[in-house]
Design an enzyme around this catalytic site. Sequence first.
Site, PDB file in Angstrom:
ATOM      1  N   PHE A 114      14.342  -1.157   1.530  1.00 47.81           N
ATOM      2  CA  PHE A 114      14.192  -1.490   0.294  1.00 47.81           C
ATOM      3  C   PHE A 114      14.586  -0.050  -0.759  1.00 47.81           C
ATOM      4  O   PHE A 114      13.744   0.667  -0.248  1.00 47.81           O
ATOM      5  CB  PHE A 114      13.055  -2.130  -0.328  1.00 47.81           C
ATOM      6  CG  PHE A 114      13.222  -2.269  -1.833  1.00 47.81           C
ATOM      7  CD1 PHE A 114      13.804  -3.765  -2.129  1.00 47.81           C
ATOM      8  CD2 PHE A 114      12.665  -1.763  -2.788  1.00 47.81           C
ATOM      9  CE1 PHE A 114      13.951  -4.079  -3.497  1.00 47.81           C
ATOM     10  CE2 PHE A 114      12.966  -1.914  -4.229  1.00 47.81           C
ATOM     11  CZ  PHE A 114      13.443  -3.373  -4.576  1.00 47.81           C
ATOM     12  N   ARG A 156      14.931   4.368 -11.237  1.00 43.64           N
ATOM     13  CA  ARG A 156      16.019   4.037 -11.952  1.00 43.64           C
ATOM     14  C   ARG A 156      16.809   5.514 -11.969  1.00 43.64           C
ATOM     15  O   ARG A 156      17.879   5.972 -11.792  1.00 43.64           O
ATOM     16  CB  ARG A 156      16.456   3.407 -12.899  1.00 43.64           C
ATOM     17  CG  ARG A 156      16.122   1.991 -12.833  1.00 43.64           C
ATOM     18  CD  ARG A 156      16.788   1.275 -13.961  1.00 43.64           C
ATOM     19  NE  ARG A 156      16.027  -0.117 -14.082  1.00 43.64           N
ATOM     20  CZ  ARG A 156      16.416  -1.260 -13.522  1.00 43.64           C
ATOM     21  NH1 ARG A 156      17.538  -1.331 -12.602  1.00 43.64           N
ATOM     22  NH2 ARG A 156      15.939  -2.270 -13.767  1.00 43.64           N
TER      23      ARG A 156
HETATM   24  P1  5GP Z   1      21.554 -10.242  -3.339  1.00 40.10           P
HETATM   25  O1  5GP Z   1      21.522 -11.591  -4.283  1.00 40.10           O
HETATM   26  O2  5GP Z   1      22.892 -10.012  -2.804  1.00 40.10           O
HETATM   27  O3  5GP Z   1      20.673 -10.758  -2.140  1.00 40.10           O
HETATM   28  O4  5GP Z   1      20.844  -9.465  -4.290  1.00 40.10           O
HETATM   29  C1  5GP Z   1      21.582  -8.669  -5.286  1.00 40.10           C
HETATM   30  C2  5GP Z   1      20.472  -8.003  -6.136  1.00 40.10           C
HETATM   31  O5  5GP Z   1      18.968  -8.001  -5.533  1.00 40.10           O
HETATM   32  C3  5GP Z   1      21.021  -6.556  -6.307  1.00 40.10           C
HETATM   33  O6  5GP Z   1      21.888  -6.630  -7.714  1.00 40.10           O
HETATM   34  C4  5GP Z   1      19.629  -6.158  -6.798  1.00 40.10           C
HETATM   35  O7  5GP Z   1      19.200  -6.265  -7.894  1.00 40.10           O
HETATM   36  C5  5GP Z   1      18.717  -6.591  -5.918  1.00 40.10           C
HETATM   37  N1  5GP Z   1      18.374  -5.873  -4.633  1.00 40.10           N
HETATM   38  C6  5GP Z   1      18.754  -6.233  -3.404  1.00 40.10           C
HETATM   39  N2  5GP Z   1      18.352  -5.357  -2.439  1.00 40.10           N
HETATM   40  C7  5GP Z   1      17.980  -4.416  -2.980  1.00 40.10           C
HETATM   41  C8  5GP Z   1      17.187  -2.948  -2.763  1.00 40.10           C
HETATM   42  O8  5GP Z   1      17.127  -2.586  -1.697  1.00 40.10           O
HETATM   43  N3  5GP Z   1      16.675  -2.236  -3.891  1.00 40.10           N
HETATM   44  C9  5GP Z   1      16.651  -2.835  -5.214  1.00 40.10           C
HETATM   45  N4  5GP Z   1      16.381  -1.900  -6.131  1.00 40.10           N
HETATM   46  N5  5GP Z   1      17.182  -3.859  -5.673  1.00 40.10           N
HETATM   47  C10 5GP Z   1      17.732  -4.638  -4.379  1.00 40.10           C
END
Ligand code: 5GP
Length: 176
Positions: free
Chosen positions: A149, A162
């Site tokens: 993460f 951020r």
């Molecule tokens: P997905 O739908 O591809 O699983 O996730 C996309 C969204 O999840 C990203 O745009 C982000 O907002 C959030 N996200 C996924 N992994 C991470 C991470 O490791 N750190 C953070 N801060 N957000 C994440």
Amino acid sequence: MEKIQLLIPGSKIKARVRELGREISLDYQGLNPILVSILKGSFLFLADLTRAIHLPHQIDFISVSSYGSSTHSSGVVRLLQDLGTNIEGRDVLVVEDIVDTGLTWRYIRNNLLTRNPSSLRIVTLLDKRERRVVDVPVDYVGFVIPDRFVVGYGLDYQERYRNLPYIGALEDKREI
Ligand code: 5GP
């Protein structure tokens, strides 16, 4: 306070964003693409990328939120703020912070495709490829990262971090 482990230093991000800008500038020569930044996570990436693209282009924003916990994507995406631009017949390049399961990008992609853009691609700073659950095309990738993460350079944990100028991984992160 969580402990944060440095994953990608700011200098490497800077160099990679410049490369991506060069590549995108070559691929979109003669076109007037519109960069669509997915808020909030991609705001810093967009700010640097737009300055690394040396051809006329526009920017716009879309804001989405994912239902579910802050560390797990549920795949159910809510549109909080839509584009201000009609993208019909336009070359659209979506600017994303991270593609993880791919569910968010699939949702946004399907949504934007209904508006008949001339082309639709994505540039993502980070790609957590090993976590992908849907097969969705990803065109430009800054860095492939492991299943951690991450925060910083626009990415948050509960709206914090951020502003970090680098990408870091939360250590000892207990999944909620
Ligand atoms: P997905 O739908 O591809 O699983 O996730 C996309 C969204 O999840 C990203 O745009 C982000 O907002 C959030 N996200 C996924 N992994 C991470 C991470 O490791 N750190 C953070 N801060 N957000 C994440």
